[in-house]
Design a protein around this motif. Structure first.
Motif, short mmCIF file in Angstrom:
data_model
loop_
_atom_site.label_atom_id
_atom_site.label_comp_id
_atom_site.label_asym_id
_atom_site.label_seq_id
_atom_site.Cartn_x
_atom_site.Cartn_y
_atom_site.Cartn_z
N ASP A 31 40.95 24.37 16.78
CA ASP A 31 41.86 23.47 17.68
C ASP A 31 42.75 22.67 16.93
N SER A 71 46.19 20.22 25.49
CA SER A 71 44.93 19.22 24.91
C SER A 71 44.72 19.35 23.50
N TYR A 102 42.29 19.95 22.10
CA TYR A 102 40.88 20.70 21.95
C TYR A 102 41.08 22.22 22.01
N VAL A 103 42.43 22.41 22.25
CA VAL A 103 42.96 24.09 22.54
C VAL A 103 43.13 24.63 21.18
N PRO A 104 42.84 25.89 20.87
CA PRO A 104 43.26 26.42 19.67
C PRO A 104 44.47 26.51 19.33
N TYR A 106 39.11 13.40 17.03
CA TYR A 106 39.76 13.68 18.47
C TYR A 106 40.64 12.63 18.87
N THR A 142 41.14 19.79 14.64
CA THR A 142 40.54 20.34 13.33
C THR A 142 41.79 20.68 12.42
#
Length: 260
Positions: free
Chosen positions: A104, A144, A146-148, A128, A107
């Protein structure tokens, strides 16, 4: 063009003086000099093989010089590798972006340098939170954090790569073709981010074949040809015809100097 390029309004963050670099019998750079100042965008232009990428990779610590001198804030330095250049304040956004598609956004931003609790555990919550704050500060529009990376558009990926360079707290940010293969809307989004970084006092060194982008974003334009610096011009004092003439050799560095 030899010696350091001077500017009266401030001291350069980065200086390269009379840099030469060869690969076997090929002279990639011959006595090339460059000065990068805070709050400015310097664009490097030239045909393929002019020496732009070699110069950028020297600043990034990927290549070591054969001769010449490099200074950061007036102090002579020798970049041992890319990690060392980053420690000394140089961040790089390469054309391939070097991100992991399946991971994501947050990361990828902290890849290789995660925030930890103590010395062992990764503090993902803080990662995050900080990623969200930075993305919002830069005005980057993402579904987001959080999305890859794989689900993002080309412009969004480029924006994330720029955000990662900001996170590394580089004083000098190198960008290799940051708007290549982007649509007009995405290109403008990336240019807006670059302008923000410039206004924050970052020194941006940009490679681009797109002269529209170069004239839109740059404070100065430096032309390389066959491994040598042909000239450097303030963007407001030049035009496309002159820059193209320097790129192609129709105008020489001596002619440029005599015309000033």
């Amino acid at each position: 063009m030899s010696d350091f390029i001077s500017d009266s309004k401030s001291n350069p963050i980065l200086e390269l003086g009379n840099i030469s670099k060869s690969f076997g019998h090929i002279d990639a750079l011959i006595n090339a000099s460059l000065s990068a100042y805070p709050g400015e965008v310097l664009s490097l232009v030239g045909d393929n093989g002019a020496g732009k990428s070699t110069l950028i990779k020297i600043i990034a610590g990927v290549y070591q010089i054969d001769s010449g001198i490099i200074k950061i804030n007036g102090q002579s330095v020798e970049f041992k590798n890319a990690a060392h250049a980053q420690i000394l304040g140089v961040s790089t956004v390469f054309q391939d972006l070097a991100m992991v598609e399946t991971l994501d956004v947050a990361t990828n931003l902290y890849l290789g340098q995660p925030i930890r609790k103590g010395h062992i555990f990764v503090d993902r919550k803080k990662m995050y939170e900080r990623t969200s704050t930075l993305i919002n500060e830069l005005g980057i529009k993402l579904p987001s954090v959080y999305v890859p990376i794989s689900v993002l558009s080309g412009g969004q990926r480029q924006a994330v790569a720029v955000a990662r360079a900001v996170l590394q707290e580089g004083k000098v940010i190198l960008m290799d073709e940051p708007t290549a293969a982007l649509g007009v809307r995405e290109k403008n989004q990336v240019l807006d981010i670059i302008k923000q970084l410039r206004d924050r006092g970052k020194s941006i060194i940009l490679i681009s074949h797109d002269l529209d982008v170069v004239f839109n974003i740059s404070n100065k334009i430096q032309v390389l040809r066959l491994g040598q610096v042909q000239g450097i011009r303030k963007t407001n004092d030049t035009n496309r015809e002159e820059i193209v003439g320097l790129i192609t050799g129709a105008i020489t560095g001596d002619e440029l100097k005599n015309s000033e």
